[in-house]
Design a protein around this motif. Structure first.
Motif, PDB file in Angstrom:
ATOM      1  N   LEU A   1       0.835  -1.204   0.000  1.00 42.06           N
ATOM      2  CA  LEU A   1       0.000   0.000   0.000  1.00 42.06           C
ATOM      3  C   LEU A   1       0.867   1.250   0.000  1.00 42.06           C
ATOM      4  O   LEU A   1       0.603   2.200  -0.721  1.00 42.06           O
ATOM      5  N   THR A   2       1.876   1.221   0.863  1.00 43.48           N
ATOM      6  CA  THR A   2       2.770   2.371   1.009  1.00 43.48           C
ATOM      7  C   THR A   2       4.023   1.926   1.750  1.00 43.48           C
ATOM      8  O   THR A   2       4.051   0.851   2.345  1.00 43.48           O
ATOM      9  N   SER A   3       5.055   2.751   1.697  1.00 40.73           N
ATOM     10  CA  SER A   3       6.295   2.438   2.418  1.00 40.73           C
ATOM     11  C   SER A   3       6.824   3.705   3.068  1.00 40.73           C
ATOM     12  O   SER A   3       6.475   4.822   2.663  1.00 40.73           O
ATOM     13  N   TYR A   4       7.653   3.514   4.072  1.00 43.65           N
ATOM     14  CA  TYR A   4       8.186   4.622   4.869  1.00 43.65           C
ATOM     15  C   TYR A   4       9.657   4.381   5.165  1.00 43.65           C
ATOM     16  O   TYR A   4      10.037   3.278   5.545  1.00 43.65           O
ATOM     17  N   ARG A   5      10.461   5.410   5.055  1.00 45.78           N
ATOM     18  CA  ARG A   5      11.840   5.367   5.527  1.00 45.78           C
ATOM     19  C   ARG A   5      11.788   5.498   7.043  1.00 45.78           C
ATOM     20  O   ARG A   5      10.985   6.275   7.573  1.00 45.78           O
ATOM     21  N   ILE A   6      12.620   4.734   7.740  1.00 47.79           N
ATOM     22  CA  ILE A   6      12.531   4.668   9.198  1.00 47.79           C
ATOM     23  C   ILE A   6      13.884   4.919   9.864  1.00 47.79           C
ATOM     24  O   ILE A   6      14.930   4.784   9.252  1.00 47.79           O
ATOM     25  N   ALA A   7      13.819   5.271  11.130  1.00 45.70           N
ATOM     26  CA  ALA A   7      14.971   5.242  12.033  1.00 45.70           C
ATOM     27  C   ALA A   7      14.684   4.134  13.032  1.00 45.70           C
ATOM     28  O   ALA A   7      13.525   3.823  13.325  1.00 45.70           O
ATOM     29  N   MET A   8      15.744   3.524  13.541  1.00 39.86           N
ATOM     30  CA  MET A   8      15.586   2.397  14.476  1.00 39.86           C
ATOM     31  C   MET A   8      16.488   2.588  15.677  1.00 39.86           C
ATOM     32  O   MET A   8      17.076   3.651  15.874  1.00 39.86           O
ATOM     33  N   GLY A   9      16.636   1.501  16.432  1.00 42.61           N
ATOM     34  CA  GLY A   9      17.543   1.511  17.569  1.00 42.61           C
ATOM     35  C   GLY A   9      18.967   1.761  17.117  1.00 42.61           C
ATOM     36  O   GLY A   9      19.373   1.370  16.023  1.00 42.61           O
ATOM     37  N   ALA A  10      19.739   2.414  17.950  1.00 43.22           N
ATOM     38  CA  ALA A  10      21.110   2.803  17.603  1.00 43.22           C
ATOM     39  C   ALA A  10      21.962   1.607  17.186  1.00 43.22           C
ATOM     40  O   ALA A  10      22.856   1.740  16.355  1.00 43.22           O
ATOM     41  N   ASP A  11      21.704   0.421  17.725  1.00 43.03           N
ATOM     42  CA  ASP A  11      22.459  -0.785  17.361  1.00 43.03           C
ATOM     43  C   ASP A  11      21.610  -1.760  16.555  1.00 43.03           C
ATOM     44  O   ASP A  11      21.755  -2.986  16.674  1.00 43.03           O
ATOM     45  N   TRP A  12      20.734  -1.255  15.707  1.00 39.52           N
ATOM     46  CA  TRP A  12      19.825  -2.082  14.904  1.00 39.52           C
ATOM     47  C   TRP A  12      20.572  -3.121  14.074  1.00 39.52           C
ATOM     48  O   TRP A  12      20.054  -4.197  13.821  1.00 39.52           O
ATOM     49  N   ASP A  13      21.789  -2.788  13.639  1.00 41.23           N
ATOM     50  CA  ASP A  13      22.547  -3.669  12.737  1.00 41.23           C
ATOM     51  C   ASP A  13      23.334  -4.755  13.469  1.00 41.23           C
ATOM     52  O   ASP A  13      24.070  -5.511  12.838  1.00 41.23           O
ATOM     53  N   GLN A  14      23.130  -4.887  14.774  1.00 43.96           N
ATOM     54  CA  GLN A  14      23.819  -5.908  15.559  1.00 43.96           C
ATOM     55  C   GLN A  14      22.973  -7.166  15.747  1.00 43.96           C
ATOM     56  O   GLN A  14      23.273  -8.000  16.575  1.00 43.96           O
ATOM     57  N   GLY A  15      21.894  -7.281  14.961  1.00 42.12           N
ATOM     58  CA  GLY A  15      21.052  -8.466  15.038  1.00 42.12           C
ATOM     59  C   GLY A  15      19.810  -8.248  15.880  1.00 42.12           C
ATOM     60  O   GLY A  15      19.431  -7.119  16.204  1.00 42.12           O
ATOM     61  N   HIS A  16      19.178  -9.347  16.240  1.00 43.05           N
ATOM     62  CA  HIS A  16      17.920  -9.369  16.986  1.00 43.05           C
ATOM     63  C   HIS A  16      18.093  -8.797  18.391  1.00 43.05           C
ATOM     64  O   HIS A  16      19.117  -9.017  19.039  1.00 43.05           O
ATOM     65  N   LYS A  17      17.077  -8.092  18.848  1.00 40.66           N
ATOM     66  CA  LYS A  17      17.090  -7.574  20.217  1.00 40.66           C
ATOM     67  C   LYS A  17      17.249  -8.732  21.194  1.00 40.66           C
ATOM     68  O   LYS A  17      16.564  -9.736  21.086  1.00 40.66           O
ATOM     69  N   GLN A  18      18.153  -8.587  22.138  1.00 39.24           N
ATOM     70  CA  GLN A  18      18.424  -9.634  23.110  1.00 39.24           C
ATOM     71  C   GLN A  18      17.930  -9.282  24.512  1.00 39.24           C
ATOM     72  O   GLN A  18      17.415 -10.132  25.210  1.00 39.24           O
ATOM     73  N   ARG A  19      18.137  -8.031  24.904  1.00 38.60           N
ATOM     74  CA  ARG A  19      17.862  -7.662  26.285  1.00 38.60           C
ATOM     75  C   ARG A  19      17.566  -6.182  26.418  1.00 38.60           C
ATOM     76  O   ARG A  19      17.863  -5.405  25.523  1.00 38.60           O
ATOM     77  N   GLU A  20      17.004  -5.831  27.544  1.00 38.64           N
ATOM     78  CA  GLU A  20      16.718  -4.441  27.883  1.00 38.64           C
ATOM     79  C   GLU A  20      17.977  -3.590  27.732  1.00 38.64           C
ATOM     80  O   GLU A  20      19.050  -3.980  28.197  1.00 38.64           O
ATOM     81  N   GLY A  21      17.853  -2.465  27.039  1.00 45.66           N
ATOM     82  CA  GLY A  21      18.949  -1.516  26.942  1.00 45.66           C
ATOM     83  C   GLY A  21      19.965  -1.781  25.855  1.00 45.66           C
ATOM     84  O   GLY A  21      20.923  -1.018  25.727  1.00 45.66           O
ATOM     85  N   ASP A  22      19.804  -2.828  25.034  1.00 47.25           N
ATOM     86  CA  ASP A  22      20.824  -3.106  24.019  1.00 47.25           C
ATOM     87  C   ASP A  22      20.678  -2.252  22.758  1.00 47.25           C
ATOM     88  O   ASP A  22      21.506  -2.318  21.859  1.00 47.25           O
ATOM     89  N   GLU A  23      19.629  -1.429  22.692  1.00 42.13           N
ATOM     90  CA  GLU A  23      19.375  -0.499  21.580  1.00 42.13           C
ATOM     91  C   GLU A  23      19.267  -1.201  20.228  1.00 42.13           C
ATOM     92  O   GLU A  23      19.510  -0.617  19.189  1.00 42.13           O
ATOM     93  N   ARG A  24      18.868  -2.475  20.248  1.00 42.43           N
ATOM     94  CA  ARG A  24      18.628  -3.219  19.020  1.00 42.43           C
ATOM     95  C   ARG A  24      17.127  -3.236  18.732  1.00 42.43           C
ATOM     96  O   ARG A  24      16.312  -3.202  19.648  1.00 42.43           O
ATOM     97  N   THR A  25      16.798  -3.327  17.460  1.00 42.92           N
ATOM     98  CA  THR A  25      15.411  -3.486  17.039  1.00 42.92           C
ATOM     99  C   THR A  25      15.184  -4.984  16.832  1.00 42.92           C
ATOM    100  O   THR A  25      15.997  -5.642  16.197  1.00 42.92           O
TER     101      THR A  25
END
Length: 189
Positions: A66-90
């Protein structure tokens, strides 16, 4: 005279930083204003895909974008899957939009059901808090004028951020219960 300037510049910078923090705290209490109405059911998304590597979020209906959006994410988004509180991963995985907050500290927000059972179990086995409160949201209240400039850096703690205008559109097009897949990379079928 030059020595006075050496002292004056840091003082002015501290005052400006304090004003920005104070402004943000005040605006966080004021809220986002009235949320938009939902779009007609036949125009709403039935699925969301986030492609982290492309920094793009797609709203789909019947497997069509339908539509797409450019996004910002967690500061460490490129470090893989979120593991724990405070890791700044998406996180990466399949979740749902399970509730919405019209009075968020950011302009509107849709909650992503992270952690799921697997995330919670992995955290339990590892003895740590998986974190939570992962949202799709606009800019912090009062900072909407920054618009798309917010995408120049990944600044969230793991959330997915868009402009305020985009968030209003997403809010109206995305009902509670919509599945969301967050992947390292996604290619259009």
């Amino acid at each position: 005279m030059r020595y006075r300037l050496l002292y004056l510049v840091p003082v002015v910078m501290l005052i400006m930083a304090g004003a920005a923090v104070g402004y943000t705290k005040i605006m966080a209490r004021i809220g986002s204003g009235e949320p938009p109405a939902s779009a007609p059911a036949e125009k709403q998304a039935d699925r969301i895909i986030v492609s982290k590597n492309d920094k793009t979020m797609y709203l789909l209906r019947d497997d069509r974008i339908l539509t797409s959006y450019r996004i910002a994410m967690g500061a460490d988004w490129d470090q893989g899957h979120k593991q724990r509180e405070g890791d700044e991963r998406t996180p990466e995985g399949t979740y749902r939009i399970d509730w919405r907050n019209p009075n968020s500290v950011a302009h509107l927000s849709l909650h992503i059901s992270y952690p799921n059972k697997d995330d919670a179990e992995q955290a339990r086995r590892g003895g740590y808090d998986p974190g939570g409160n992962i949202m799709i949201h606009g800019l912090p209240n009062g900072w909407g004028a920054a618009g798309g400039l917010h995408r120049l850096m990944d600044w969230t703690d793991g959330c997915i951020a868009v402009t305020n205008d985009e968030m209003r559109e997403i809010w109206s097009l995305t009902p509670d219960g919509t599945p969301i897949t967050i992947a390292a990379e996604w290619k259009e079928p």
